[in-house]
Design a protein around this motif. Structure first.
Motif, PDB file in Angstrom:
ATOM      1  N   TRP A  90      -4.327   6.984  11.916  1.00  0.00           N
ATOM      2  CA  TRP A  90      -3.652   6.383  13.133  1.00  0.00           C
ATOM      3  C   TRP A  90      -3.206   7.961  13.684  1.00  0.00           C
ATOM      4  N   VAL A  91      -3.016   7.933  14.887  1.00  0.00           N
ATOM      5  CA  VAL A  91      -2.331   9.429  15.661  1.00  0.00           C
ATOM      6  C   VAL A  91      -1.734   8.733  16.952  1.00  0.00           C
ATOM      7  N   SER A  92      -0.644   9.581  17.068  1.00  0.00           N
ATOM      8  CA  SER A  92       0.312   9.307  18.327  1.00  0.00           C
ATOM      9  C   SER A  92       0.401  10.472  19.308  1.00  0.00           C
TER      10      SER A  92
ATOM     11  N   GLY B 188       5.076   9.254  18.004  1.00  0.00           N
ATOM     12  CA  GLY B 188       5.520   8.012  17.281  1.00  0.00           C
ATOM     13  C   GLY B 188       6.047   6.774  17.954  1.00  0.00           C
ATOM     14  N   ALA B 189       6.010   6.820  19.207  1.00  0.00           N
ATOM     15  CA  ALA B 189       6.557   5.540  19.768  1.00  0.00           C
ATOM     16  C   ALA B 189       5.461   4.495  20.006  1.00  0.00           C
ATOM     17  N   THR B 190       4.080   4.924  19.923  1.00  0.00           N
ATOM     18  CA  THR B 190       2.972   4.039  19.807  1.00  0.00           C
ATOM     19  C   THR B 190       2.038   5.008  19.085  1.00  0.00           C
TER      20      THR B 190
ATOM     21  N   GLY C 167       0.925  -1.179   0.123  1.00  0.00           N
ATOM     22  CA  GLY C 167      -0.013  -0.083  -0.176  1.00  0.00           C
ATOM     23  C   GLY C 167       0.964   1.017  -0.005  1.00  0.00           C
ATOM     24  N   LEU C 168       0.425   2.182   0.756  1.00  0.00           N
ATOM     25  CA  LEU C 168       0.944   3.655   0.931  1.00  0.00           C
ATOM     26  C   LEU C 168       0.961   4.366   2.284  1.00  0.00           C
ATOM     27  N   ARG C 169       1.981   4.767   2.458  1.00  0.00           N
ATOM     28  CA  ARG C 169       1.982   5.207   3.979  1.00  0.00           C
ATOM     29  C   ARG C 169       2.331   6.749   4.021  1.00  0.00           C
ATOM     30  N   GLN C 170       1.409   7.501   4.524  1.00  0.00           N
ATOM     31  CA  GLN C 170       1.334   8.904   4.665  1.00  0.00           C
ATOM     32  C   GLN C 170       1.881   9.355   6.047  1.00  0.00           C
ATOM     33  N   ASP C 171       2.866   9.964   6.240  1.00  0.00           N
ATOM     34  CA  ASP C 171       3.089  10.391   7.537  1.00  0.00           C
ATOM     35  C   ASP C 171       3.181  11.937   7.612  1.00  0.00           C
TER      36      ASP C 171
END
Length: 173
Positions: free
Chosen positions: A152-154, A158-160, A122-126
């Motif tokens: 997702w949210v951290s 970004g640790a979890t 897929g694709l990851r958007q950060d």
């Protein structure tokens, strides 16, 4: 000399991807079309999930160097019968070798900027959400006729990560 001035949609929407980066344009280009989507969004304050249905329309724009999408929902109060609630523009940056993504949902006050790269199938958007927290939006599965997307949210840089949105869609055009 007479020149005709194109209408906005004629100037914006491209008939296909630029031939300059055919493989890279395919990453988001494979999503060009119209999708019937079912989503669920977490209300972080209450812990309750809200279901929603929407149509996602994706087109090549900017002479095929970008992909733009809009999210529309049925509306009984809007004269057209639908309301556009969000849009994103994904532009391929050949210097960075990545896609730059800007997302706007003014009704809910959400404005996000991300960088997208390939990830698994897929694709990851950060990027960063409106509230300053790190966000990760993943297309975890894309086929010719369906996709699955997760947001997702951290809260700890970004640790979890906490899943706050999940969408599944099927192509209708």
């Amino acid at each position: 000399m007479t020149t005709s001035v194109p209408r906005f949609t004629e100037a914006l929407i491209a008939p296909g991807p630029t031939p300059e980066y055919p493989g890279r344009m395919r990453r988001f280009g494979q999503l060009v079309g119209t999708w019937a989507a079912k989503g669920s969004r977490l209300d972080e304050a209450s812990g309750a999930w809200r279901e929603r249905d929407f149509t996602w329309i994706v087109e090549f724009v900017l002479d095929g160097r970008a992909v733009q999408d809009i999210e529309v929902v049925v509306s009984d109060t809007h004269p057209s019968g639908f309301e556009t609630v969000a849009m994103a523009v994904r532009v391929y940056d050949p210097h960075a070798g990545a896609w730059r993504v800007s997302y706007f949902a003014p009704k809910i006050g959400e404005y996000c900027h991300l960088v997208a790269t390939p990830h698994r199938n897929g694709l990851r958007q950060d990027g960063t959400g409106t509230d300053g927290r790190p966000i990760r939006w993943n297309f975890v599965s894309i086929t010719d006729d369906a996709y699955t997307w997760e947001g997702w949210v951290s809260d700890d840089e970004g640790a979890t990560w906490l899943l706050v949105e999940h969408n599944e869609a099927t192509r209708i055009r």
